[in-house]
Scaffold this active site. Sequence first.
Site, short mmCIF file in Angstrom:
data_model
loop_
_atom_site.label_atom_id
_atom_site.label_comp_id
_atom_site.label_asym_id
_atom_site.label_seq_id
_atom_site.Cartn_x
_atom_site.Cartn_y
_atom_site.Cartn_z
N TRP A 179 6.29 59.30 109.88
CA TRP A 179 5.19 59.37 108.34
C TRP A 179 5.74 57.81 107.96
O TRP A 179 5.14 57.00 106.87
CB TRP A 179 5.63 60.63 107.50
CG TRP A 179 4.29 60.32 106.32
CD1 TRP A 179 4.95 60.80 105.44
CD2 TRP A 179 2.67 60.56 106.65
NE1 TRP A 179 3.14 61.18 104.41
CE2 TRP A 179 2.28 61.13 105.61
CE3 TRP A 179 1.71 60.69 108.39
CZ2 TRP A 179 0.87 60.64 105.04
CZ3 TRP A 179 0.58 60.24 107.56
CH2 TRP A 179 -0.26 60.41 106.48
N SER A 185 12.47 58.15 99.49
CA SER A 185 11.39 58.51 100.26
C SER A 185 10.62 58.18 98.57
O SER A 185 10.53 56.96 98.30
CB SER A 185 10.86 60.53 99.74
OG SER A 185 9.74 60.23 100.74
N HIS A 218 12.86 63.58 107.38
CA HIS A 218 12.71 62.92 106.08
C HIS A 218 13.71 64.10 105.29
O HIS A 218 13.75 64.47 105.01
CB HIS A 218 11.49 62.84 106.37
CG HIS A 218 11.53 62.64 104.89
ND1 HIS A 218 10.97 61.41 104.50
CD2 HIS A 218 10.33 62.95 103.83
CE1 HIS A 218 11.03 61.09 103.23
NE2 HIS A 218 10.36 61.54 102.50
N LYS A 255 11.02 54.02 97.29
CA LYS A 255 9.73 53.07 96.87
C LYS A 255 10.11 53.27 95.15
O LYS A 255 10.44 51.90 94.73
CB LYS A 255 8.51 54.16 96.56
CG LYS A 255 7.82 55.12 97.80
CD LYS A 255 6.56 55.16 98.00
CE LYS A 255 6.71 56.70 98.72
NZ LYS A 255 6.39 56.23 99.58
C1 GTR Z 1 5.06 62.00 101.16
C2 GTR Z 1 4.42 61.11 100.52
C3 GTR Z 1 5.36 59.39 101.50
C4 GTR Z 1 6.78 60.27 100.47
C5 GTR Z 1 7.15 61.39 100.58
C6 GTR Z 1 8.36 61.81 99.40
O1 GTR Z 1 4.59 63.11 101.39
O2 GTR Z 1 4.05 61.22 101.77
O3 GTR Z 1 4.78 58.66 100.49
O4 GTR Z 1 6.63 59.79 98.96
O5 GTR Z 1 6.25 62.51 99.92
O6 GTR Z 1 8.45 61.17 98.67
O7 GTR Z 1 9.15 62.84 99.77
#
Ligand code: GTR
Length: 411
Positions: free
Chosen positions: A337, A246, A387, A250
Site C-alpha cells: 500500500w 506512515s 506495515h 508524511k
Molecule cells: C493508511 C493510509 C496510509 C497511511 C496509513 C497509516 O490507512 O492509507 O496513507 O498513512 O494509514 O498512517 O498508518
Amino acid sequence: MRLLALASLFVMTLHAIEPYGIPDPMVMEDGTPVREAAQWPACKAETMRLFEKFVHGKSPELPPWDQCRAETLLEKEAFGGKGLLREVVIHFPPAGTPPVYLLIAIPKAGQPVPSFVGLNFVGNHAASPDPSVRLSDVWIPSPNPGVVDNKATEAARGTDAASWPFELAVERGYAMATLFHGDLDPDRPDWQEGVHAAFFAPGQTQPGEGEWAAVGAWAWGLRIAASYLMAQPELDPKRVCLMGHSRNGKTALWAGAQDERFALVVSNQSGCGGAALSRAGRGEQLAHINTRFPHWFVPRFHAYNGKENELPLDQHQLLALIAPRPLLVCSAEEDLWADPQGEFESCVAAAPVYRLLGTDGFAATAMPPLNHLVNSQIGYHIRPGKHEVTAADWKVFFDFADARLPKTKSE
Ligand code: GTR
C-alpha cells in the site's frame, strides 16, 4: 520546461527504475537548469511554495521559543538507572491553542546527546506502560486498544510501546521523544478542536484556500517539540532527528523540509503523500487517500485525484527539500500500500540535488536486498514484514544516525 523526464539518466544507469515523467527537481519554473549549489536556495524556495500550494497549505510562523512555556509533569529515573523518563506540557501562542504533551527518555550521558522526536498515533500513555505517564484526554480514534468512545482508559497504557523502544534508545545513547498528533489536531475532518481554530478569522470554520491542513498542523507541532528539545542542556541542539511512521512519516518529511534545525529525517513506510512517487501508480493513490482522509491535505491536492500526471510536483521533490541533511527512507516488503518501489525510486530521483550540494547522494541503483542498509546521505532500507514500526526498525534508524550524524557536540 519543468516536467523534464529524467528518462535519459535513468535508462542509462537504472534499468529497474521508472521515471514516469516526474518533474526534474533541478529546473526552475522559468526553465533555468540548476547546475550549481548556489542556485539551489532559489529552486528550493520555489519547490517549497509548490508543496504549500498543492499539498500542505501554508502554516503560520513558528512561535519563538521564548513565547512558549514548558512545564515538567513527570521526571523519574528509569530504564534500570540508565536514563530518565520525563513528560512535559508545552503551551504556545496564540491564546486558545491546546497544549502538547511530550514524553521523553533521556540517557544519563554526562554530555549532550542526540535525540529523535516523532509523533505517535494514540497518545503518550500508549507509548509507555509507565503508570505515571499522563492519560491523554483528547479525541483518539476508535477502535484502538483501551480506547472507549474515543477516550483513553487505563487499559490503553503501553498498548503502542512496541513502536517506542525507549530503553533501546537510551542504550544506544539517544534521547527519544514522542507526542500525540491528536494534541495538535484530531485525525478526523474537524477543524474546531486542535490548533487551526485559534488562527481562524471571526466566523471562519475551516482553513481557507492555501492554509494548512492536518498534516501541516502536525508538522508544526513537531517543530515546537524540536524547539523544546533544542533548549535542554542534556540534549544536543545540532543533533535533533525526526522519525515518522506512515501518516506521521508524511508529516516528518514535511516538518523536515520546512525546518532546517532537524539534523536528520527518517520516513518509515510513509507511502502516498510521503516518500512514494504519486505518479508510480502502485499502492495507495491520491483518490484513495484524499477520499478516506480528506483533512490531511489541502483541497487543491484532491483536484489531482486520478490525475497524478498533471501535478506540478512529485514526492521526490519533498525528499530533495531535506538536502543536504541525512534522510533515511524505510519500507517493508509486505507493505505494498505504501509502494516500496515508489519510495525507492523517489530516493533515486532526489539524489541529484543531494549530489549538487556536495554529498554522496544515493548509493543504490537497484532495489537492495532485504535487511541491507543503503548507507549514503539518502539512506534506504527494506525489511520483510508488514506495515508497522518495531524495535528492529529503530536499530536501523540508530545505525544510520550513528553513521551520518557528527559524533560529538563540538564537531
Ligand atoms: C493508511 C493510509 C496510509 C497511511 C496509513 C497509516 O490507512 O492509507 O496513507 O498513512 O494509514 O498512517 O498508518
